[in-house]
Design a protein around this motif. Structure first.
Motif, short mmCIF file in Angstrom:
data_model
loop_
_atom_site.label_atom_id
_atom_site.label_comp_id
_atom_site.label_asym_id
_atom_site.label_seq_id
_atom_site.Cartn_x
_atom_site.Cartn_y
_atom_site.Cartn_z
N THR A 121 -7.86 -44.08 6.17
CA THR A 121 -7.11 -45.21 6.50
C THR A 121 -6.90 -46.26 5.53
O THR A 121 -7.63 -45.90 4.26
CB THR A 121 -7.44 -45.47 7.83
OG1 THR A 121 -6.66 -46.77 8.51
CG2 THR A 121 -8.99 -46.44 7.44
N GLY A 122 -6.26 -47.07 5.50
CA GLY A 122 -6.28 -48.07 4.64
C GLY A 122 -4.63 -49.00 4.41
O GLY A 122 -4.23 -48.90 5.47
N ALA A 145 -16.45 -38.12 11.90
CA ALA A 145 -15.61 -37.52 10.88
C ALA A 145 -16.05 -38.42 9.48
O ALA A 145 -16.40 -39.35 9.34
CB ALA A 145 -14.33 -38.41 11.46
N ILE A 146 -15.38 -37.78 8.53
CA ILE A 146 -15.61 -38.20 7.20
C ILE A 146 -14.61 -39.00 6.83
O ILE A 146 -13.41 -38.64 7.06
CB ILE A 146 -15.63 -37.07 6.09
CG1 ILE A 146 -16.88 -36.15 6.15
CG2 ILE A 146 -15.48 -37.71 4.65
CD1 ILE A 146 -16.74 -35.10 5.30
N VAL A 147 -14.77 -40.39 6.69
CA VAL A 147 -13.68 -41.50 6.32
C VAL A 147 -13.54 -41.83 5.10
O VAL A 147 -14.46 -41.99 4.36
CB VAL A 147 -14.14 -42.68 7.34
CG1 VAL A 147 -13.10 -43.95 7.17
CG2 VAL A 147 -14.56 -42.48 8.87
N THR A 148 -12.27 -41.77 4.86
CA THR A 148 -11.97 -42.14 3.53
C THR A 148 -10.99 -43.58 3.53
O THR A 148 -10.37 -43.76 4.36
CB THR A 148 -11.14 -41.04 2.53
OG1 THR A 148 -10.11 -40.83 3.12
CG2 THR A 148 -12.25 -40.01 2.64
N PHE A 149 -10.97 -44.20 2.47
CA PHE A 149 -10.50 -45.70 2.71
C PHE A 149 -9.80 -46.08 1.21
O PHE A 149 -10.55 -46.03 0.18
CB PHE A 149 -11.74 -46.65 2.98
CG PHE A 149 -11.28 -48.12 3.03
CD1 PHE A 149 -9.94 -48.24 3.73
CD2 PHE A 149 -12.14 -49.15 2.72
CE1 PHE A 149 -9.56 -49.80 3.84
CE2 PHE A 149 -11.94 -50.54 2.94
CZ PHE A 149 -10.33 -50.88 3.34
N ASP A 150 -8.76 -46.75 1.44
CA ASP A 150 -7.92 -47.07 0.03
C ASP A 150 -7.30 -48.56 0.58
O ASP A 150 -6.26 -48.37 1.20
CB ASP A 150 -6.93 -46.32 -0.37
CG ASP A 150 -5.99 -46.86 -1.44
OD1 ASP A 150 -6.51 -47.92 -1.64
OD2 ASP A 150 -4.98 -45.93 -1.97
#
Length: 297
Positions: A121-122, A145-150
């Protein structure tokens, strides 16, 4: 049209129509950072589902066709009866731009996304209400869940730096991977040093932080290893979608999606592939992210 792959990544965030108005004509192209990241993943052969907000209007249908043509699976909850969001840039005779945004952001909080192992998300999706609260609810509902963020900061839309930093820290604190640009870092933190910004973000909890610096490359860091990668020299047409390409490239790495520990050599190789992918995007017009066949390992 490629069939959507079984999703390995759920991307949550805005899709919109970019409208560029010049003295000669008006051009509309699909955009939105999260939508671009989903596009980039699908083009790399990584199954990507997108939860966004699209109107059941011609612009919404155009964006949907654009994404689905590359294999992105758009969740049905993404569609609504209002207008599709737009970002309008009006260029004068000197090429100077003035911007006008017509953006509404909301998604259902109880959307059924299944057991997708990675959620990205981001951008405006984590800053604009009421949808930002819904994004938090979805993350809360998927603690494994593995969360990634930009953050992909848009200063005129995300509020003052203090409020934006508070929201950034809340999401970064639950993320495994955070990617941001040096411009994002300058807006969020009153710190000149990229290394100091990275240290500050790592202290929030992420395992990997990447800071991009445009044509000067990027820094990738874990708590144990930090590397600098240099961007390839290419003839730049425009920089639209460069950061989205870098983020999509990170997510295309199976090691990042599985959460394994990365050493310095891993970081260098991952960073090199990411800046190479971004170089393809900036060498052509618009957010035309590369396909797997265009990228040499």
């Amino acid at each position: 049209m490629p069939e959507p792959l079984s999703p390995a990544v759920l991307v949550i965030g805005e899709a919109l129509m970019d409208i560029t108005v010049t003295v000669a004509d008006t051009v509309e192209t699909p955009g939105g950072g999260p939508a671009n990241i989903a596009l980039g993943l699908a083009r790399r052969g990584v199954g990507a589902a997108l939860l966004t907000r699209l109107g059941r209007d011609e612009r919404g249908r155009t964006i949907a066709r654009h994404l689905e043509a590359s294999g992105v699976g758009i969740l049905p909850e993404s569609f609504h009866d209002g207008a599709t969001s737009t970002a309008r840039a009006t260029l004068d005779e000197r090429g100077a731009a003035t911007y006008e945004f017509d953006i509404a952001w909301d998604v259902p909080r109880d959307v059924a996304v299944g057991e997708i192992p990675v959620i990205h998300t981001g951008s405006l999706g984590v800053f604009l209400e009421p949808g930002a609260e819904a994004v938090t609810a979805i993350l809360d509902a998927h603690p494994d869940a593995i969360v990634t963020f930009d953050p992909n900061i848009r200063p005129g839309l995300v509020g003052d730096p203090d409020a934006a930093r508070t929201r950034f820290e809340a999401i970064a604190g639950r993320a495994a991977v955070v990617k941001l640009s040096d411009e994002d870092a300058a807006y969020l933190f009153a710190i000149e040093s990229v290394d100091a910004v990275i240290d500050t973000i790592l202290a929030l909890g992420p395992n990997l932080v990447a800071v991009t610096r445009g044509g000067d490359g990027a820094t990738l860091s874990t708590r144990e290893h930090r590397v600098e990668v240099t961007a390839p020299r290419v003839e730049v047409v425009d920089t639209i979608g460069a950061g989205d390409t870098f983020m999509a490239s990170l997510l295309a790495e199976s090691a990042i999606r599985s959460g394994v520990e990365l050493d310095g050599d891993d970081l260098a190789a991952i960073g090199k592939r990411a800046v190479a992918a971004a170089a393809v995007t900036v060498s052509r017009t618009g957010a035309d992210l590369p396909w797997a066949a265009e990228l040499a390992d």
